[in-house]
Design a protein around this motif. Structure first.
Motif, mmCIF file in Angstrom:
data_model
loop_
_atom_site.group_PDB
_atom_site.id
_atom_site.type_symbol
_atom_site.label_atom_id
_atom_site.label_comp_id
_atom_site.label_asym_id
_atom_site.label_seq_id
_atom_site.Cartn_x
_atom_site.Cartn_y
_atom_site.Cartn_z
ATOM 1 N N UNK A 1 85.533 19.666 25.923
ATOM 2 C CA UNK A 1 85.475 20.409 27.182
ATOM 3 C C UNK A 1 86.837 20.657 27.810
ATOM 4 N N UNK A 2 87.893 20.013 27.302
ATOM 5 C CA UNK A 2 89.231 20.211 27.870
ATOM 6 C C UNK A 2 90.205 20.803 26.853
ATOM 7 N N UNK A 3 89.700 21.473 25.825
ATOM 8 C CA UNK A 3 90.540 21.959 24.731
ATOM 9 C C UNK A 3 91.407 23.133 25.160
ATOM 10 N N UNK A 4 92.727 23.028 24.888
ATOM 11 C CA UNK A 4 93.683 24.119 25.098
ATOM 12 C C UNK A 4 94.512 24.268 23.821
ATOM 13 N N UNK A 5 95.031 25.477 23.570
ATOM 14 C CA UNK A 5 95.761 25.701 22.331
ATOM 15 C C UNK A 5 96.707 26.885 22.500
ATOM 16 N N UNK A 6 97.620 27.017 21.516
ATOM 17 C CA UNK A 6 98.548 28.132 21.500
ATOM 18 C C UNK A 6 99.780 27.890 22.354
ATOM 19 N N UNK B 1 80.936 32.198 16.852
ATOM 20 C CA UNK B 1 80.228 31.573 17.969
ATOM 21 C C UNK B 1 80.941 30.271 18.340
ATOM 22 N N UNK B 2 81.346 30.175 19.596
ATOM 23 C CA UNK B 2 82.072 28.999 20.065
ATOM 24 C C UNK B 2 81.251 28.252 21.097
ATOM 25 N N UNK B 3 81.224 26.947 20.939
ATOM 26 C CA UNK B 3 80.469 26.077 21.833
ATOM 27 C C UNK B 3 81.368 24.917 22.239
ATOM 28 N N UNK B 4 81.128 24.360 23.416
ATOM 29 C CA UNK B 4 81.889 23.180 23.808
ATOM 30 C C UNK B 4 80.934 22.053 24.167
ATOM 31 N N UNK B 5 81.424 20.852 24.008
ATOM 32 C CA UNK B 5 80.593 19.684 24.274
ATOM 33 C C UNK B 5 80.985 19.064 25.608
ATOM 34 N N UNK B 6 80.019 18.595 26.368
ATOM 35 C CA UNK B 6 80.347 17.901 27.616
ATOM 36 C C UNK B 6 80.920 16.521 27.332
#
Length: 311
Positions: free
Chosen positions: A128-133, A150-155
């Motif tokens: 849930x806190x993923x950042x990149x680049x 398809x992109x999903x995030x986990x709590x």
């Protein structure tokens, strides 16, 4: 589980992949939640499950670049890969070297080259806190807007109202709270390394130790611990010192020394997996070797008698 290293050694799967990206430092219960979800979605789509990890971890790279203190590391790469494989959730891990060139990759280029061209990612799962680049410009919203992926995030995963994270595990270990760390990890905290020749001071004072060579990271642990070590001899209880050994050493590099009870075999060159079970005390500098020997004998007696609390 296949392991691939570097941009030119990517996993090759004809049908595309289901992927996740992260440091996975410690492979704690939050990571396990992500990996199980990834496996579930991969099987539903008929895709292999792939994790992308970085070495060194980005925070370590930037700390060195700007001459800042190194962050604590939970699992060296070899231990991390072993823990990832033990989950049974992954078909492959792609280990990418994190350097300045990699840090400068724009977020959209990261998506186009790595996720699409290299892996043909059909499903992506991130924390849930993923950042990149470059400049951390990429986020979940950018990923979610990509066509055909398809992109999903986990709590967050909570245990007793505490968010499970690598930071929380590091804090528990730094505070000597091994029970808390184990509850967040879902397993013992373990480090592995080969037994190397040392000064052999332990033999001269009646407590021979195995000197474990560890990768040169900054570890959260420091002190004297009850441990169990796994090797060719099986699994044995012992006592370990992890720190800079200020009484007899001037170096700032952390050293792991393990005394195994009721064992005198030759294990030089063997890889041991050391499970940290309980902290006995902090590291201290003694006025002389005799004082240190008295305390070591007391540590050994306490470690022999220690028993875990019943669940």
């Amino acid at each position: 589980m296949e392991i691939w290293f570097g941009l030119n050694r990517k996993p090759v799967f004809a049908q595309g992949v289901a992927a996740t990206i992260g440091n996975f430092d410690g492979v704690h219960l939050g990571h396990l939640h992500i990996l199980r979800r990834l496996k579930e979605e991969a099987q539903k789509r008929g895709l292999p499950a792939v994790a992308i990890v970085f070495e060194p971890q980005p925070s370590e790279f930037f700390a060195r670049k700007f001459n800042k203190p190194l962050p604590f590391r939970l699992s060296p790469l070899r231990d991390k890969l072993k823990l990832l494989e033990a989950t049974g959730c992954l078909d492959a891990v792609w280990v990418l070297r994190f350097n300045q060139s990699f840090a400068d990759i724009p977020a959209q280029t990261f998506i186009d080259r790595l996720l699409r061209q290299s892996l043909d990612t059909r499903y992506l799962l991130v924390g849930d806190d993923f950042r990149f680049g470059a400049g951390r410009e990429g986020d979940f919203a950018m990923l979610q807007n990509q066509q055909g992926m398809f992109t999903e995030r986990t709590p967050s995963v909570l245990i007793e109202n505490m968010r499970v994270s690598s930071t929380a595990v590091r804090q528990a270990l730094a505070g000597g709270l091994l029970d808390c760390a184990s509850s967040l990890l879902g397993h013992d905290y373990v480090l592995s390394g080969r037994v190397k020749h040392g000064a052999k001071l332990g033999r001269t004072i009646g407590s021979p130790t195995a000197n474990i060579h560890l990768p040169n990271h900054h570890y959260a642990l420091s002190g004297v611990f009850v441990v169990e070590a796994e090797g060719s001899f099986g699994r044995k209880r012992g006592v370990a010192s992890f720190g800079v050994n200020p009484t007899v050493s001037q170096t700032s590099r952390q050293k792991l020394e393990v005394h195994l009870f009721d064992f005198d075999g030759n294990i030089y060159g063997e890889r041991l997996h050391v499970h940290f079970l309980h902290k006995l005390r902090n590291e201290e500098k003694f006025p002389d070797i005799e004082s240190m020997m008295v305390q070591i004998r007391a540590d050994m007696a306490e470690a022999r008698g220690w028993q875990p609390m019943p669940v």
